[in-house]
Motif scaffolding. Structure first.
Motif, PDB file in Angstrom:
ATOM      1  N   ALA A   1       0.765  -1.334   0.145  1.00  0.00           N
ATOM      2  CA  ALA A   1      -0.132   0.025  -0.063  1.00  0.00           C
ATOM      3  C   ALA A   1       1.080   1.236   0.059  1.00  0.00           C
ATOM      4  CB  ALA A   1      -0.867   0.142   1.213  1.00  0.00           C
ATOM      5  N   GLN A   2       2.186   1.131   0.459  1.00  0.00           N
ATOM      6  CA  GLN A   2       3.061   2.023   0.606  1.00  0.00           C
ATOM      7  C   GLN A   2       4.115   2.053  -0.610  1.00  0.00           C
ATOM      8  OE1 GLN A   2       4.417   3.502   4.434  1.00  0.00           O
ATOM      9  NE2 GLN A   2       2.729   2.774   5.509  1.00  0.00           N
ATOM     10  N   GLY A   3       4.438   1.209  -1.159  1.00  0.00           N
ATOM     11  CA  GLY A   3       5.214   1.028  -2.268  1.00  0.00           C
ATOM     12  C   GLY A   3       5.620  -0.448  -2.575  1.00  0.00           C
ATOM     13  N   GLY A   4       6.140  -0.429  -3.842  1.00  0.00           N
ATOM     14  CA  GLY A   4       6.749  -1.804  -4.244  1.00  0.00           C
ATOM     15  C   GLY A   4       8.024  -2.193  -4.369  1.00  0.00           C
ATOM     16  N   ASP A   5       8.950  -1.479  -3.837  1.00  0.00           N
ATOM     17  CA  ASP A   5      10.414  -1.575  -3.886  1.00  0.00           C
ATOM     18  C   ASP A   5      10.900  -2.603  -3.128  1.00  0.00           C
ATOM     19  OD1 ASP A   5      13.243  -1.101  -2.901  1.00  0.00           O
ATOM     20  OD2 ASP A   5      13.191   0.512  -4.370  1.00  0.00           O
ATOM     21  N   PRO A   6      11.548  -3.525  -3.907  1.00  0.00           N
ATOM     22  CA  PRO A   6      12.021  -4.499  -3.078  1.00  0.00           C
ATOM     23  C   PRO A   6      12.682  -4.416  -1.797  1.00  0.00           C
ATOM     24  CG  PRO A   6      12.700  -4.781  -5.468  1.00  0.00           C
ATOM     25  CD  PRO A   6      12.011  -3.609  -5.171  1.00  0.00           C
ATOM     26  N   GLY A   7      13.209  -3.250  -1.461  1.00  0.00           N
ATOM     27  CA  GLY A   7      13.673  -3.029  -0.118  1.00  0.00           C
ATOM     28  C   GLY A   7      12.817  -2.666   0.760  1.00  0.00           C
ATOM     29  N   SER A   8      11.405  -2.647   0.604  1.00  0.00           N
ATOM     30  CA  SER A   8      10.508  -2.203   1.561  1.00  0.00           C
ATOM     31  C   SER A   8      10.180  -3.371   2.569  1.00  0.00           C
ATOM     32  CB  SER A   8       9.074  -2.017   0.850  1.00  0.00           C
ATOM     33  OG  SER A   8       9.216  -1.000  -0.193  1.00  0.00           O
ATOM     34  N   PHE A   9       9.724  -2.816   3.599  1.00  0.00           N
ATOM     35  CA  PHE A   9       9.592  -3.866   4.884  1.00  0.00           C
ATOM     36  C   PHE A   9       8.606  -3.574   5.690  1.00  0.00           C
ATOM     37  CE2 PHE A   9      12.950  -1.220   6.449  1.00  0.00           C
ATOM     38  CZ  PHE A   9      12.449  -1.042   7.664  1.00  0.00           C
ATOM     39  N   ALA A  10       8.147  -4.522   6.782  1.00  0.00           N
ATOM     40  CA  ALA A  10       7.283  -3.965   7.845  1.00  0.00           C
ATOM     41  C   ALA A  10       7.785  -4.925   8.991  1.00  0.00           C
ATOM     42  CB  ALA A  10       5.824  -4.669   7.384  1.00  0.00           C
ATOM     43  N   VAL A  11       7.716  -3.883  10.128  1.00  0.00           N
ATOM     44  CA  VAL A  11       7.932  -4.692  11.309  1.00  0.00           C
ATOM     45  C   VAL A  11       6.542  -4.751  12.205  1.00  0.00           C
ATOM     46  CG1 VAL A  11       9.203  -4.371  13.691  1.00  0.00           C
ATOM     47  CG2 VAL A  11      10.321  -3.701  11.341  1.00  0.00           C
ATOM     48  N   LYS A  12       5.948  -5.836  12.535  1.00  0.00           N
ATOM     49  CA  LYS A  12       4.873  -5.928  13.136  1.00  0.00           C
ATOM     50  C   LYS A  12       5.023  -6.559  14.692  1.00  0.00           C
ATOM     51  CE  LYS A  12       0.002  -7.670  12.984  1.00  0.00           C
ATOM     52  NZ  LYS A  12      -0.631  -6.320  13.219  1.00  0.00           N
ATOM     53  N   VAL A  13       4.732  -5.844  15.623  1.00  0.00           N
ATOM     54  CA  VAL A  13       4.794  -6.389  17.104  1.00  0.00           C
ATOM     55  C   VAL A  13       3.488  -6.399  17.861  1.00  0.00           C
ATOM     56  CG1 VAL A  13       6.224  -6.137  19.166  1.00  0.00           C
ATOM     57  CG2 VAL A  13       7.316  -5.494  17.112  1.00  0.00           C
ATOM     58  N   ASP A  14       3.124  -7.674  18.152  1.00  0.00           N
ATOM     59  CA  ASP A  14       1.919  -7.638  18.985  1.00  0.00           C
ATOM     60  C   ASP A  14       2.212  -8.347  20.329  1.00  0.00           C
ATOM     61  OD1 ASP A  14       1.661 -10.578  18.163  1.00  0.00           O
ATOM     62  OD2 ASP A  14       0.280  -9.738  16.835  1.00  0.00           O
ATOM     63  N   GLY A  15       1.212  -8.905  21.211  1.00  0.00           N
ATOM     64  CA  GLY A  15       1.370  -9.485  22.167  1.00  0.00           C
ATOM     65  C   GLY A  15       1.704 -11.090  21.915  1.00  0.00           C
ATOM     66  N   GLU A  16       1.685 -11.605  20.724  1.00  0.00           N
ATOM     67  CA  GLU A  16       2.028 -12.912  20.348  1.00  0.00           C
ATOM     68  C   GLU A  16       3.412 -13.062  19.610  1.00  0.00           C
ATOM     69  OE1 GLU A  16       0.187 -15.342  21.111  1.00  0.00           O
ATOM     70  OE2 GLU A  16      -1.317 -13.962  22.244  1.00  0.00           O
ATOM     71  N   SER A  17       3.901 -12.005  18.943  1.00  0.00           N
ATOM     72  CA  SER A  17       5.202 -12.382  18.206  1.00  0.00           C
ATOM     73  C   SER A  17       5.653 -10.974  17.631  1.00  0.00           C
ATOM     74  CB  SER A  17       4.996 -13.251  16.877  1.00  0.00           C
ATOM     75  OG  SER A  17       4.055 -12.393  15.906  1.00  0.00           O
ATOM     76  N   VAL A  18       7.066 -11.131  17.274  1.00  0.00           N
ATOM     77  CA  VAL A  18       7.644  -9.860  16.560  1.00  0.00           C
ATOM     78  C   VAL A  18       8.020 -10.682  15.139  1.00  0.00           C
ATOM     79  CG1 VAL A  18       9.671  -8.724  16.252  1.00  0.00           C
ATOM     80  CG2 VAL A  18       8.747  -9.026  18.541  1.00  0.00           C
ATOM     81  N   ARG A  19       7.465  -9.859  14.137  1.00  0.00           N
ATOM     82  CA  ARG A  19       7.333 -10.174  12.786  1.00  0.00           C
ATOM     83  C   ARG A  19       8.164  -9.240  11.751  1.00  0.00           C
ATOM     84  NH1 ARG A  19       3.515 -14.256  11.115  1.00  0.00           N
ATOM     85  NH2 ARG A  19       2.477 -14.952  12.791  1.00  0.00           N
ATOM     86  N   VAL A  20       9.009  -9.600  11.284  1.00  0.00           N
ATOM     87  CA  VAL A  20       9.980  -8.699  10.338  1.00  0.00           C
ATOM     88  C   VAL A  20       9.941  -9.292   8.862  1.00  0.00           C
ATOM     89  CG1 VAL A  20      12.299  -7.588   9.844  1.00  0.00           C
ATOM     90  CG2 VAL A  20      11.226  -8.007  12.454  1.00  0.00           C
ATOM     91  N   ALA A  21       9.425  -8.644   7.808  1.00  0.00           N
ATOM     92  CA  ALA A  21       9.150  -9.200   6.834  1.00  0.00           C
ATOM     93  C   ALA A  21       9.445  -8.151   5.576  1.00  0.00           C
ATOM     94  CB  ALA A  21       7.793  -9.713   6.493  1.00  0.00           C
ATOM     95  N   GLY A  22      10.074  -8.271   4.339  1.00  0.00           N
ATOM     96  CA  GLY A  22      10.327  -7.584   3.322  1.00  0.00           C
ATOM     97  C   GLY A  22       9.620  -8.101   2.185  1.00  0.00           C
TER      98      GLY A  22
END
Length: 300
Positions: free
Chosen positions: A75-96
């Protein structure tokens, strides 16, 4: 308690991301967190079996990339270097959107923990210490502002990657290859300066210079078919041709930085003619040149 989980067949950049996270967390807290390899659908179960059900998994790469997380990134861009860091009570997720994106996401996570790489080497590295490592709840998405992010030379050393340089490397250069010719043999190929021919630059309005440069570019791509672009540009320094034909290619744009007329237009004209000359054989190839000296301004 935690563990880092990557795919069983993780890409080298994802394996590097796990290693970087493991080593930096050890230096922060003194604790060594295990790196586990598992198929995405087996990641949680594998970790539960090995380190206990109460462990908070740190999922990197494909084990972390759910469809909703990928949509949030795209939703913010399609560059291969893009990523998300998602942290909640269950896990830490880092994915590009690519393994490199996952690596950059890990560096973002480490920066959130206070790590800094101000310059290469130990002197430029800042790693805080803490007995308890706390990560805030978040969904952080980052997209590179521009595609190619390398220092001149493009060396992929650890420091450049840690500060998230990356993407494609555009190999520019000083000089336009026309073969082994000299001012003595072909004076008209070279710049006219104060009424005399000089080897400082080429006379880019000369049709023979254009023909030879086009042949050299085509030969480069024949020898390097996988290269999407090649470097081509003026020689380092000044000494640009003053002949009437070259001056006629200029846009009359004054460059206040170099305090002389911009020569961007003449070179963009020349590069476009080279591309026209090779387009039948190489329709998708590109040329790269430095934005430099008095060809920093855009063409008129």
């Amino acid at each position: 308690t935690s563990a880092i989980v990557i795919a069983a067949a993780a890409h080298p950049d994802e394996a590097l991301a796990a290693q970087e996270l493991q080593q930096h967390l050890a230096r922060i807290s003194g604790a060594t967190i295990e790196v586990l390899r598992a198929k995405p659908e087996e990641a949680a179960a594998s970790m539960g079996q090995q380190v206990g059900r109460k462990a908070v998994p740190i999922l990197l790469g494909s084990p972390a990339l759910s469809s909703d997380l990928e949509q949030a990134i795209r939703a913010q861009g399609g560059d291969p270097g893009s990523f998300a860091v998602k942290v909640d009570g269950e896990s830490v997720r880092v994915a590009g959107l690519s393994p490199e994106g996952t690596l950059f996401g890990v560096y973002e996570l480490l920066e959130q923990l206070g790590v800094r790489w101000f310059m290469p080497g130990d002197l430029g590295t800042v790693i805080p210490t803490a007995k308890t490592v706390t990560v805030r709840v978040q969904t952080t998405v980052q997209v590179p502002s521009f595609t190619g992010r390398w220092h001149t030379g493009g060396a992929r050393d650890p420091w450049q990657r840690r500060v998230r340089m990356g993407g494609p490397y555009f190999p520019s250069c000083h000089g336009i290859k026309i073969g082994k010719v000299s001012v003595a043999d072909h004076p008209a190929y070279f710049a006219l300066r104060n009424g005399e021919r000089s080897s400082s630059q080429l006379c880019v309005s000369n049709p023979e210079v254009l023909r030879l440069a086009t042949e050299n570019a085509a030969e480069f791509f024949r020898k390097n078919p996988d290269q999407p672009w090649c470097g081509m540009g003026p020689n380092d320094g000044g000494g640009f041709c003053e002949c009437l034909n070259c001056r006629a290619l200029d846009g009359g744009d004054w460059d206040p930085f170099s305090n002389e007329l911009s020569v961007t237009d003449r070179y963009v004209w020349f590069f476009n003619r080279v591309l026209e000359g090779i387009k039948d054989e190489f329709p998708d190839k590109k040329l790269c040149f430095y934005v430099y000296a008095n060809y920093m301004r855009p063409p008129v």
